[in-house]
Motif scaffolding. Sequence first.
Motif, mmCIF file in Angstrom:
data_model
loop_
_atom_site.group_PDB
_atom_site.id
_atom_site.type_symbol
_atom_site.label_atom_id
_atom_site.label_comp_id
_atom_site.label_asym_id
_atom_site.label_seq_id
_atom_site.Cartn_x
_atom_site.Cartn_y
_atom_site.Cartn_z
ATOM 1 N N UNK A 52 0.719 -1.203 -0.118
ATOM 2 C CA UNK A 52 -0.024 0.039 0.065
ATOM 3 C C UNK A 52 0.692 1.308 -0.010
ATOM 4 N N UNK A 53 2.180 1.185 0.453
ATOM 5 C CA UNK A 53 2.893 2.383 0.403
ATOM 6 C C UNK A 53 3.363 2.836 -1.011
ATOM 7 N N UNK A 54 3.066 1.902 -1.979
ATOM 8 C CA UNK A 54 3.293 2.311 -3.361
ATOM 9 C C UNK A 54 2.300 2.940 -4.129
ATOM 10 N N UNK A 55 1.173 2.770 -3.300
ATOM 11 C CA UNK A 55 -0.168 3.307 -4.124
ATOM 12 C C UNK A 55 -0.335 4.726 -4.118
ATOM 13 N N UNK A 56 -0.739 5.496 -5.233
ATOM 14 C CA UNK A 56 -0.759 6.683 -4.993
ATOM 15 C C UNK A 56 -2.171 7.310 -4.336
ATOM 16 N N UNK A 57 -3.084 6.607 -4.750
ATOM 17 C CA UNK A 57 -4.313 6.972 -4.123
ATOM 18 C C UNK A 57 -4.316 6.754 -2.556
ATOM 19 N N UNK A 58 -3.741 5.485 -2.168
ATOM 20 C CA UNK A 58 -3.745 5.205 -0.787
ATOM 21 C C UNK A 58 -2.726 6.230 0.006
ATOM 22 N N UNK A 59 -1.594 6.586 -0.560
ATOM 23 C CA UNK A 59 -0.657 7.466 0.008
ATOM 24 C C UNK A 59 -1.270 8.805 -0.043
ATOM 25 N N UNK A 60 -1.915 9.339 -1.014
ATOM 26 C CA UNK A 60 -2.559 10.643 -0.983
ATOM 27 C C UNK A 60 -3.580 10.820 0.219
ATOM 28 N N UNK A 61 -4.479 9.753 0.414
ATOM 29 C CA UNK A 61 -5.278 9.710 1.494
ATOM 30 C C UNK A 61 -4.786 9.672 2.767
ATOM 31 N N UNK A 62 -3.843 9.152 3.124
ATOM 32 C CA UNK A 62 -2.826 9.047 4.349
ATOM 33 C C UNK A 62 -2.383 10.359 4.471
ATOM 34 N N UNK A 63 -1.573 11.044 3.610
ATOM 35 C CA UNK A 63 -1.215 12.208 3.670
ATOM 36 C C UNK A 63 -2.127 13.156 4.130
ATOM 37 N N UNK A 64 -3.105 13.316 3.502
ATOM 38 C CA UNK A 64 -4.335 14.377 3.887
ATOM 39 C C UNK A 64 -4.587 14.274 5.558
ATOM 40 N N UNK A 65 -4.913 12.801 5.878
ATOM 41 C CA UNK A 65 -5.105 12.587 7.320
ATOM 42 C C UNK A 65 -3.877 13.082 8.218
ATOM 43 N N UNK A 66 -2.759 12.498 7.577
ATOM 44 C CA UNK A 66 -1.603 13.243 8.485
ATOM 45 C C UNK A 66 -1.625 14.553 8.811
ATOM 46 N N UNK A 67 -1.540 15.178 7.492
ATOM 47 C CA UNK A 67 -1.700 16.977 7.609
ATOM 48 C C UNK A 67 -2.684 17.391 8.287
ATOM 49 N N UNK A 68 -3.961 16.938 8.305
ATOM 50 C CA UNK A 68 -4.889 17.491 8.814
ATOM 51 C C UNK A 68 -4.881 17.277 10.344
ATOM 52 N N UNK A 69 -4.424 16.152 10.816
ATOM 53 C CA UNK A 69 -4.322 15.994 12.225
ATOM 54 C C UNK A 69 -3.098 16.922 12.736
ATOM 55 N N UNK A 70 -2.086 16.927 11.869
ATOM 56 C CA UNK A 70 -0.929 17.799 12.277
ATOM 57 C C UNK A 70 -1.170 19.229 12.426
ATOM 58 N N UNK A 71 -1.856 19.738 11.480
ATOM 59 C CA UNK A 71 -2.210 20.997 11.558
ATOM 60 C C UNK A 71 -3.279 21.352 12.640
ATOM 61 N N UNK A 72 -4.108 20.296 12.963
ATOM 62 C CA UNK A 72 -5.008 20.534 13.885
ATOM 63 C C UNK A 72 -4.213 20.608 15.375
ATOM 64 N N UNK A 73 -3.381 19.612 15.486
ATOM 65 C CA UNK A 73 -2.470 19.525 16.811
ATOM 66 C C UNK A 73 -1.736 20.815 17.049
ATOM 67 N N UNK A 74 -0.892 21.256 15.951
ATOM 68 C CA UNK A 74 -0.283 22.573 15.940
ATOM 69 C C UNK A 74 -0.957 23.744 16.307
#
Length: 92
Positions: free
Chosen positions: A37-59
């Motif tokens: 799954x780490x090589x799939x563009x759709x999966x990585x995009x979805x994961x990155x959106x969640x990561x960035x959203x939570x990180x921004x919310x935490x900051x």
Amino acid sequence: MTAQDVAVGVVVVAVLVVRTAVAERREPGSGVAQWRFLRDAKALAAGLIVFVGITIGALVSDVRPGAVLWALLAGLLVALITYQLTHQRPRS
């Protein structure tokens, strides 16, 4: 980041490594399939959106720095689930 945050992160990574090793031992090649799954563009995009959203919310809310580690784990989980949902075999 506190020592407890680091310890939790290390434990989670260790569990994932052991899980992969056990799967590889049972069926050679399956360990690589678990991390495909780490090589799939759709999966990585979805994961990155969640990561960035939570990180921004935490900051913005001034949460302790360990939240970034949890954001990373949440992003990986979302990427894995997205990959599994988009690569299912059709049911007959």
